[in-house]
Scaffold this active site. Structure first.
Site, mmCIF file in Angstrom:
data_model
loop_
_atom_site.group_PDB
_atom_site.id
_atom_site.type_symbol
_atom_site.label_atom_id
_atom_site.label_comp_id
_atom_site.label_asym_id
_atom_site.label_seq_id
_atom_site.Cartn_x
_atom_site.Cartn_y
_atom_site.Cartn_z
ATOM 1 N N ASP A 212 0.841 -1.202 0.000
ATOM 2 C CA ASP A 212 0.000 0.000 0.000
ATOM 3 C C ASP A 212 0.872 1.246 0.000
ATOM 4 O O ASP A 212 1.411 1.643 1.036
ATOM 5 C CB ASP A 212 -0.920 -0.006 1.223
ATOM 6 C CG ASP A 212 -1.840 1.201 1.243
ATOM 7 O OD1 ASP A 212 -1.989 1.852 0.184
ATOM 8 O OD2 ASP A 212 -2.421 1.481 2.308
ATOM 9 N N LYS B 100 1.395 7.958 0.832
ATOM 10 C CA LYS B 100 1.821 7.916 2.231
ATOM 11 C C LYS B 100 3.192 8.567 2.376
ATOM 12 O O LYS B 100 4.001 8.553 1.437
ATOM 13 C CB LYS B 100 1.949 6.458 2.712
ATOM 14 C CG LYS B 100 0.673 5.681 2.843
ATOM 15 C CD LYS B 100 0.983 4.258 3.316
ATOM 16 C CE LYS B 100 -0.264 3.414 3.415
ATOM 17 N NZ LYS B 100 -1.139 3.830 4.523
ATOM 18 N N ARG C 108 -11.136 -0.714 2.411
ATOM 19 C CA ARG C 108 -12.591 -0.885 2.525
ATOM 20 C C ARG C 108 -13.241 -1.060 1.151
ATOM 21 O O ARG C 108 -14.316 -1.646 1.051
ATOM 22 C CB ARG C 108 -13.196 0.301 3.275
ATOM 23 C CG ARG C 108 -13.073 1.639 2.587
ATOM 24 C CD ARG C 108 -13.270 2.807 3.530
ATOM 25 N NE ARG C 108 -12.154 2.926 4.455
ATOM 26 C CZ ARG C 108 -12.092 3.862 5.412
ATOM 27 N NH1 ARG C 108 -13.086 4.714 5.572
ATOM 28 N NH2 ARG C 108 -11.040 3.923 6.213
#
Length: 511
Positions: A269, A276, A350
């Site tokens: 990720d 990030k 999600r």
């Protein structure tokens, strides 16, 4: 795959059993050190050992390790005394697991050990064996020649005292199935992301499931598009390594309960276009820990022969920043036709889970449990060793909290306040995938609940048509990966969080 510590059980006297070490338990009572019952030493040997321990400054505190060589009356070469907590929130079996794990890690490089930690029944003896295997675990597949040659091998074998020979085979089989599953999940989480990506994750599951009675089906990107899995496709489209959906099916004869599992499998990720910070990416190979737990648990349930039907959905994607990466403001169509506005591409988990929940719901299982390293907010709320459990069914949620904690996956229930749902509203789609920032873990669960189906929706039944399928969500963002020093039977790196909770739940349905 790293070598595993083998286990055996006996009812023989611990002091008479040969081995490199005899491990016994100690605790601190009324300010002084005391050996736990079940050590198997003669009265004189125990008294002499206590004198030696006092001279060495041992206090019997939790996690303390003291070695004493050449103890008279003991066949093993060394007596290892490990502190066992005498009180606290952890169940007794968990205290024994942790003590056994500490001892096994301290005995790296040794061939054999006998464990007599004061276990009082078969369940506690199995907890000791489980803790020893998990504590001895190491992951060294990527070590170069120099480091591989110098590393100590894990403790090769343990003999656990306290189980009658008639039950030893069954006890050993249960420990092996469960500990091997946790170690497999750890291996997956620890594998570097240049080696483990959606395709190779699927390959690993196919290989592991061969000959187990678990059927595995893999949907590649084209099939995902055709099946309307817009969440998985959207997250994975920014990577040169396409997404996958892996479905595991275990359908034993005589099963009258169907449990569906959904696992988040983001193999790396980056945060997508909402990138990030660099330091936050270092551990992001662990973002597939939920899928690893679901795969490993399903295989363990099959190995144990539990009469429960299990269908697991592993939602695998790599969240990268390639030419086709999804953008904030995009609208994607999920499995089942609902549309979602993308707000933050770093809230990708999600989205893949929503497709998995929709697919699971179509099968009308008796319960759905999803497992995901979903939110940093859950770490803020519960710390790094406790998973949050939420859901639409208080009974299922509370059962998972109880069973998970008993099994070693410390858990705590969190609410899903109704006022959070309106924060997901948007004028441009059916809903957006982020909402109230201050309740991040619960908002994420609220989003997931939107994709849990209703009972009878595919059956034509009028009764209960509007009732959702019982569903629980395990947020393992904290406990899935240990960045700090090893503790108890938890190594540095992947921990296998969630595996034992899922097996325990399946066992409760089987019972």
């Amino acid at each position: 795959m790293a070598p595993r510590t083998t286990t055996s059980f006996t009812s023989s006297a611990p002091a008479d059993l040969p081995g490199d070490a005899l491990v016994i338990g100690a605790t601190k009572k009324a300010g002084s050190l005391s050996l736990l019952e079940g050590h198997g030493l003669s009265e004189s040997t125990a008294a002499a050992l206590l004198e030696t321990l006092a001279a060495l400054g041992a206090e019997g505190g939790a996690d303390e390790i003291t070695r004493v060589a050449g103890v008279e009356g003991v066949a093993a070469s060394v007596v290892v005394v490990v502190g066992v907590a005498s009180s606290g929130p952890a169940p007794r079996s968990e205290q024994l697991r942790r003590a056994a794990g500490i001892a096994a890690r301290a005995l790296a490089g040794r061939s054999s050990a006998v464990l007599a930690l004061g276990q009082q029944d078969r369940a506690q003896a199995q907890a000791v064996a489980e803790g020893a295997v998990l504590g001895a675990y190491s992951f060294d597949q990527q070590h170069g020649v120099g480091k591989a040659e110098s590393a100590k091998a894990p403790l090769a074998s343990v003999t656990v005292v306290g189980v009658d020979e008639k039950e030893a085979g069954a006890a050993g089989g249960e420990v092996d199935a469960l500990a091997s599953a946790v170690c497999y999940a750890r291996d997956l989480v620890n594998t570097p992301p240049n080696l483990l990506y959606p395709e190779t994750f699927a390959d690993s599951v196919l290989e592991r499931a061969a000959g187990t009675g678990v059927e595995v089906e893999v949907w590649e990107p084209e099939r995902l598009v055709a099946e309307g899995c817009g969440g998985i496709v959207g997250v994975g489209q920014g990577s040169g390594r396409g997404p996958r959906l892996v479905t595991l099916r275990y359908t034993p004869e005589g099963a009258n309960t169907h449990l569906a599992l959904v696992g988040k499998g983001i193999t790396f990720d980056s945060g997508g276009l909402c990138l990030k910070p660099g330091a936050s990416m270092v551990t992001m190979k662990m973002d597939m820990g939920g899928a690893a737990a679901c795969a490993a648990a399903t295989l363990a349930i099959a190995e144990l022969g539990l009469p429960v039907q299990v269908t697991a959905y592993l939602c695998l994607a790599e969240n990268m920043t390639g030419d086709l990466a999804q953008r904030p403001g995009d609208v994607v169509t999920m499995r089942g036709g609902r549309t979602v506005e993308i707000i933050n591409t770093d809230a990708e988990g999600r989205l893949v889970m929503a497709d998995g929940l929709a697919l699971a719901s179509e099968q009308q299982p008796d319960a759905i449990v999803d497992v995901a390293t979903l939110t940093g907010a859950c770490i803020v709320a519960l710390g790094e060793r406790t998973m949050g459990v939420m859901g639409n069914d208080d009974g299922l949620r509370d059962t998972l909290v109880r069973l998970g904690t008993e099994a070693g996956d410390t858990a705590w229930a969190l609410p899903m306040p109704e006022e959070l749902r309106p924060t997901l509203d948007t004028p441009v789609a059916d809903l957006k995938h982020t909402g109230e920032r201050s309740a991040g873990a619960m908002v994420a669960a609220t989003f997931l609940q939107e994709f849990v189906g209703t009972r009878g929706s595919d059956t034509g039944d009028d009764e209960g048509e509007s009732a959702q399928i019982p569903w629980a969500h395990l947020d393992i963002a904290g406990p899935a990966f240990n960045e700090k020093s090893p503790w108890g039977y938890h190594p540095k790196g992947g921990t296998g969080a969630g595996v034992r909770s899922l097996v325990a739940l399946a066992r409760s349905y089987a019972g």
